[in-house]
Design an enzyme around this catalytic site. Structure first.
Site, PDB file in Angstrom:
ATOM      1  N   ASP A 160     -11.712   1.441  -0.253  1.00 21.04           N
ATOM      2  CA  ASP A 160     -11.720  -0.016  -0.136  1.00 21.04           C
ATOM      3  C   ASP A 160     -12.222  -0.485   1.224  1.00 21.04           C
ATOM      4  OD1 ASP A 160      -9.535   0.982   1.231  1.00 21.04           O
ATOM      5  OD2 ASP A 160      -8.044  -0.009  -0.009  1.00 21.04           O
ATOM      6  N   ASP A 203       4.348  -2.296  -1.976  1.00 27.34           N
ATOM      7  CA  ASP A 203       4.360  -3.012  -3.253  1.00 27.34           C
ATOM      8  C   ASP A 203       3.781  -2.158  -4.384  1.00 27.34           C
ATOM      9  OD1 ASP A 203       1.662  -2.961  -2.632  1.00 27.34           O
ATOM     10  OD2 ASP A 203       1.357  -5.133  -2.791  1.00 27.34           O
ATOM     11  N   HIS A 243       0.762  -0.672  -4.344  1.00 29.77           N
ATOM     12  CA  HIS A 243      -0.698  -0.663  -4.498  1.00 29.77           C
ATOM     13  C   HIS A 243      -1.288   0.707  -4.151  1.00 29.77           C
ATOM     14  CE1 HIS A 243      -1.335  -2.306  -0.123  1.00 29.77           C
ATOM     15  NE2 HIS A 243      -1.433  -0.994  -0.120  1.00 29.77           N
ATOM     16  N   GLU A 271      -3.549  -4.378  -6.271  1.00 27.55           N
ATOM     17  CA  GLU A 271      -2.235  -4.981  -6.068  1.00 27.55           C
ATOM     18  C   GLU A 271      -1.508  -5.163  -7.410  1.00 27.55           C
ATOM     19  OE1 GLU A 271      -1.117  -5.136  -3.178  1.00 27.55           O
ATOM     20  OE2 GLU A 271      -2.391  -6.183  -1.734  1.00 27.55           O
TER      21      GLU A 271
HETATM   22  P1  PGA Z   1      -0.085   2.992   5.222  1.00 28.60           P
HETATM   23  O1  PGA Z   1      -0.775   2.211   4.055  1.00 28.60           O
HETATM   24  O2  PGA Z   1      -0.523   4.409   5.115  1.00 28.60           O
HETATM   25  O3  PGA Z   1      -0.585   2.334   6.476  1.00 28.60           O
HETATM   26  O4  PGA Z   1       1.408   2.841   5.021  1.00 28.60           O
HETATM   27  C1  PGA Z   1      -0.784   2.757   2.786  1.00 28.60           C
HETATM   28  C2  PGA Z   1      -1.437   1.806   1.830  1.00 28.60           C
HETATM   29  O5  PGA Z   1      -1.292   0.580   2.006  1.00 28.60           O
HETATM   30  O6  PGA Z   1      -2.089   2.270   0.882  1.00 28.60           O
END
Ligand code: PGA
Length: 236
Positions: free
Chosen positions: A67, A136, A138, A143
């Site tokens: 992404d 959450d 994702h 999302e």
């Molecule tokens: P993080 O993010 O590794 O910074 O916790 C993970 C994500 O949002 O996929």
């Protein structure tokens, strides 16, 4: 699903890196699906170390990232292209022209999404897809929603994602509210999926995603249907 609980972040990183390294060793022209965020940084550090020791060769490898924020180009230190260059690509012998990140600055984002999925297909698909997970649920920037979305597409980021990612920006107002993300089709078609997570903040979502019902309200739960999924979780 292989669910592995480990003692700490270092162990999670080493085991995760070992699975990616095994792919590169067994298939020197592997297509690696890569991820940004804090969680994979230790994996990238370990891969760089093995490269420096002469144990890994990335010269034949291709990478596709999940992404990118809309509106940030690769020269912006907050962009995911910049993150990947800084945390991995600049430190190993991967051919930069074979590292792909969806463009968040394309004029026609729908065409960019289609082209990205075509590119992944033309590479023969992803051999191993590395994923983090949001609080959450994702994966990439898919999302929680009423449905799973297959193609690479533009998303509105959840407020919880904006808050979680604000730590990388000077102010929360600087966090882009939109992103382009690989959808569930390319992720689910990856031959192997490796999801890593650590810390108490991720405990509940790991339980929901991998031991609860499959629902687009918890996007990562779709991975329960993947035939070759490894989850590595460290409580600290
Ligand atoms: P993080 O993010 O590794 O910074 O916790 C993970 C994500 O949002 O996929």
């Amino acid at each position: 699903m292989k669910y592995i609980e480990v003692e700490n972040y270092a162990e999670m990183s080493k085991k995760g890196a070992a699975l990616i390294a095994a792919e590169v060793v067994s298939k020197p022209n592997a297509v690696l699906g890569l991820a940004t965020g804090s969680t994979p940084v230790g994996i990238y550090k370990q891969l760089i170390e093995w490269f420096r020791n002469g144990d890994l060769d990335f010269s034949g490898v291709t990478s596709v990232n999940l992404d990118e924020y809309l509106g940030l180009d690769g020269t912006n230190p907050q962009s995911y292209r910049y993150f990947m260059n800084d945390n991995l690509f600049n430190h190993v012998n991967i051919d930069k022209s074979r590292t792909f990140v969806p463009s968040g600055t394309a004029d026609d984002l729908a065409s960019e999404g289609e082209a990205y999925d075509k590119l992944i297909k033309s590479l023969g698909g992803i051999d191993i897809q590395l994923l983090g997970i949001g609080e959450d649920g994702h994966i990439g920037f898919n999302e929680p929603d009423d449905c799973f979305t297959g193609p690479t597409h533009v998303v509105d980021l959840d407020e919880s994602t904006v808050v979680a990612n604000a730590r990388f920006f000077d102010s929360i107002d600087d966090v882009p509210r939109k992103a382009i993300t690989m959808g569930m089709a390319s992720i689910m078609q990856a031959k192997k999926v490796l999801l890593v997570a650590n810390g108490p903040k991720k405990y509940d979502i790991i339980q929901k995603a991998f031991f609860g019902p499959i629902t687009p309200k918890v996007p990562a739960s779709i991975l329960q249907l993947h035939g070759d999924l490894t989850v590595i979780y460290s409580k600290i």
